[in-house]
Write a protein that holds these residues in place. Structure first.
Motif, PDB file in Angstrom:
ATOM      1  N   ALA A   1       0.820  -1.212   0.000  1.00 32.66           N
ATOM      2  CA  ALA A   1       0.000   0.000   0.000  1.00 32.66           C
ATOM      3  C   ALA A   1       0.856   1.265   0.000  1.00 32.66           C
ATOM      4  N   SER A   2       2.044   1.197   0.591  1.00 32.15           N
ATOM      5  CA  SER A   2       2.880   2.388   0.698  1.00 32.15           C
ATOM      6  C   SER A   2       3.735   2.648  -0.539  1.00 32.15           C
ATOM      7  N   LYS A   3       3.936   1.622  -1.375  1.00 37.89           N
ATOM      8  CA  LYS A   3       4.848   1.771  -2.508  1.00 37.89           C
ATOM      9  C   LYS A   3       4.356   2.771  -3.556  1.00 37.89           C
ATOM     10  N   PRO A   4       3.073   2.755  -3.965  1.00 38.99           N
ATOM     11  CA  PRO A   4       2.634   3.741  -4.960  1.00 38.99           C
ATOM     12  C   PRO A   4       2.822   5.181  -4.489  1.00 38.99           C
ATOM     13  N   LEU A   5       2.596   5.422  -3.195  1.00 41.66           N
ATOM     14  CA  LEU A   5       2.782   6.775  -2.672  1.00 41.66           C
ATOM     15  C   LEU A   5       4.255   7.171  -2.682  1.00 41.66           C
ATOM     16  N   GLY A   6       5.130   6.228  -2.375  1.00 43.81           N
ATOM     17  CA  GLY A   6       6.563   6.516  -2.437  1.00 43.81           C
ATOM     18  C   GLY A   6       7.002   6.834  -3.847  1.00 43.81           C
ATOM     19  N   TYR A   7       6.451   6.098  -4.817  1.00 45.61           N
ATOM     20  CA  TYR A   7       6.774   6.369  -6.217  1.00 45.61           C
ATOM     21  C   TYR A   7       6.224   7.724  -6.639  1.00 45.61           C
ATOM     22  N   LEU A   8       5.010   8.074  -6.159  1.00 49.54           N
ATOM     23  CA  LEU A   8       4.425   9.380  -6.475  1.00 49.54           C
ATOM     24  C   LEU A   8       5.291  10.506  -5.927  1.00 49.54           C
ATOM     25  N   ARG A   9       5.818  10.330  -4.723  1.00 49.37           N
ATOM     26  CA  ARG A   9       6.685  11.362  -4.146  1.00 49.37           C
ATOM     27  C   ARG A   9       7.940  11.545  -5.004  1.00 49.37           C
ATOM     28  N   THR A  10       8.523  10.430  -5.469  1.00 50.36           N
ATOM     29  CA  THR A  10       9.701  10.526  -6.344  1.00 50.36           C
ATOM     30  C   THR A  10       9.364  11.266  -7.635  1.00 50.36           C
ATOM     31  N   LEU A  11       8.189  10.976  -8.214  1.00 50.65           N
ATOM     32  CA  LEU A  11       7.768  11.656  -9.439  1.00 50.65           C
ATOM     33  C   LEU A  11       7.599  13.154  -9.216  1.00 50.65           C
ATOM     34  N   LEU A  12       7.005  13.528  -8.086  1.00 50.03           N
ATOM     35  CA  LEU A  12       6.800  14.954  -7.794  1.00 50.03           C
ATOM     36  C   LEU A  12       8.138  15.679  -7.641  1.00 50.03           C
ATOM     37  N   ILE A  13       9.096  15.021  -6.973  1.00 50.09           N
ATOM     38  CA  ILE A  13      10.414  15.634  -6.797  1.00 50.09           C
ATOM     39  C   ILE A  13      11.113  15.794  -8.141  1.00 50.09           C
ATOM     40  N   ALA A  14      11.063  14.746  -8.975  1.00 48.15           N
ATOM     41  CA  ALA A  14      11.686  14.823 -10.302  1.00 48.15           C
ATOM     42  C   ALA A  14      11.004  15.887 -11.153  1.00 48.15           C
TER      43      ALA A  14
END
Length: 515
Positions: A23-36
């Motif tokens: 459940a936490s992985k998609p949010l972690g990926y979203l955070r990486t996308l926002l930073i990039a």
């Protein structure tokens, strides 16, 4: 009956933890996308990744080392008379030591952040040194949590409250992402450090209050000199091993700091992407660790046979994954990260790193298999010695390769060291001939065939991003079936052959549709 219930309970806990982690992985990926999207491979991101690397090296190594050393000792003490009181006193002493270490580290960061940045990034210009020093200040709460949180993890495991850490950890991204969005317009790239610090601080506090009953009182009469000595010895040993692993990243970032702006960020994005791709190996490696630990005790020869079989499976499946990822690195980076401020230059730099890392991915995975075997067979001293030797080798290759090939050379040096680590680990841990083992698995034939197929996938780049990705998937699937038909998977159990896996998936799909 009690055994059945305990097995069911263990399965239930494992299932719950798996669901929580997923459940936490998609949010972690979203955070990486926002930073990039927001910052790309800017000077600010160079400063952030360098500063976070320093925190990981110092704070992360200390906290993790204490966790590795304390939990086994608590389990041993609990068996003694009045064992729980002894455990509470020992744990309280460990907590006080970690608090003291976090205070000392905070004083150093507050007093001389620029000195730390210049030491670990000799190539930074004055502006990136200034930004890196400020990033360290922003990351200070994260550093304190990184040092102290392993104590909570240890107490949660010791008291069998397994899900508390995972549940509170999920909350991190629910805090970090809004903070990132709120701070970005006002403080720019410092928002990345700010969201990580605030997110970790809040989850740490929730974790702390959810555990309750954490001992802080040290009762001297309950302390045993032998226990303290063992914890100190094991902590030092674990610290050496963990810090050696962290030094790989720090050394790479040191040499990347001498390259154009954005290089430190590019190797960090590339490492993150290859880490996500490598997650496909996580489940079989976990299964492998559990089986190997039991086998080493019962039959060392059977354990070695199982190690070789695991390596054969890794070569058969994860070597082609790495090569095809390298062939399609540019479209993968473009589609996943190439938005907003992550422009053409950022895509080009990150693609170079991803492609080079992907080639060495198989040796990193196999190295993990051998590390698990060394851990199960109590051979970690050899691994520590090899790790520091490889750190020095990595630094030497970075210096040579960066001078000639820049960012590509830096990433290639990492893959070369991963290959060397596989050779050395196998030589030290497995007494059999490596060349004979590679011939028995037809590794060299696999390597030639996958190189040709990956080259064909790379050639398809001229037809566009989407076409290349589709072609890569088709060619990769065809490679697996062709490799099986040519007998290149002779070291892989029959049930793991591509055709058998395909039949299993299709059968499961038909059963699901019938329902």
């Amino acid at each position: 009956m009690r055994r059945v219930l305990s097995v069911k309970s263990a399965r239930g806990v494992s299932f719950s933890l798996s669901i929580i982690a997923m459940a936490s992985k998609p949010l972690g990926y979203l955070r990486t996308l926002l930073i990039a999207w927001a910052f790309g491979t800017s000077a600010g991101m160079d400063a952030f990744h360098l500063a976070s690397g320093i925190v990981a090296l110092v704070a992360g190594s200390i906290g993790s080392a204490m966790e590795s050393a304390v939990l086994p000792e608590l389990a041993r003490l609990r068996k003694d008379e009045d064992g729980m009181e002894k455990c509470r006193s020992v744990f309280a002493l460990v907590v006080l030591i970690l608090i003291l270490i976090s205070i000392l580290f905070s004083i150093v960061v507050l007093a001389a952040p620029g000195v730390l940045i210049r030491f670990f990034a000799g190539g930074f210009d004055a502006e990136r040194v200034r930004m890196g020093a400020l990033m360290l200040w922003w990351l200070l709460p994260f550093a304190v949590v990184t040092i102290c949180r392993p104590a909570l993890e240890t107490w949660a495991l010791f008291t069998e409250r397994y899900t508390v850490s995972a549940v509170t950890g999920v909350i991190f991204n629910f805090v970090a992402i809004p903070v990132l969005l709120a701070l970005t317009p006002f403080v720019g790239s410092y928002a990345v450090a700010g969201c990580i610090s605030l997110g970790n601080a809040i989850t740490f506090l929730l974790f702390f209050f959810a555990l309750h009953g954490i001992p802080f009182r040290v009762r001297r009469e309950k302390l045993q000199a032998e226990s303290i000595k063992r914890i100190g010895h094991n902590s030092l040993f674990s610290l050496m091993l963990i810090s050696a692993m962290s030094l790989f990243f720090i050394v790479d970032r040191y040499f990347a700091s001498r390259l154009p702006v954005g290089s430190v960020a590019a190797i960090s994005y590339g490492s993150q992407m290859i880490g996500i791709i490598s997650l496909a190996a996580f489940t079989p490696l976990t299964f492998f660790l559990a089986r190997t630990s039991n086998m080493v005790v019962k039959d060392i020869e059977e354990a070695r046979r199982f190690v070789k079989q695991a390596i054969s499976v890794a070569f058969a499946f994860f070597m082609p994954v790495g090569f095809f990822v390298a062939a399609s690195a540019k479209p993968l980076v473009s589609l996943t990260l190439g938005w907003g401020n992550f422009g053409a230059e950022s895509i080009a730099m990150t693609s170079i790193c991803l492609a080079a890392y992907a080639i060495g991915m198989i040796f990193a995975i196999v190295g993990t298999v051998l590390y698990r075997y060394a851990q199960a067979s109590q051979r970690l001293l050899a691994i520590v010695a090899l790790s520091f030797f490889l750190v020095l080798t990595n630094g030497l290759l970075d210096w040579i390769f960066v001078t000639r090939w820049g960012l590509l050379g830096l990433a290639c040096a990492t893959s070369v060291v991963q290959f060397l680590s596989f050779l050395l680990y196998y030589k030290v841990l497995i007494p059999d001939s490596l060349s004979a083992f590679l011939r028995s698995t037809r590794f060299f034939e696999q390597l030639v065939l996958v190189s040709l197929c990956a080259s064909l996938a790379w050639w398809c780049e001229r037809f566009g991003i989407v076409a290349q990705l589709l072609a890569t998937f088709v060619i990769g699937s065809a490679y697996l079936l062709l490799a099986e038909r040519l007998g290149l998977m002779c070291g892989v159990p029959e049930g793991w052959h591509p055709s058998a896996l395909l039949r299993y998936v299709m059968g499961s799909a038909r059963s699901f549709l019938k329902k």
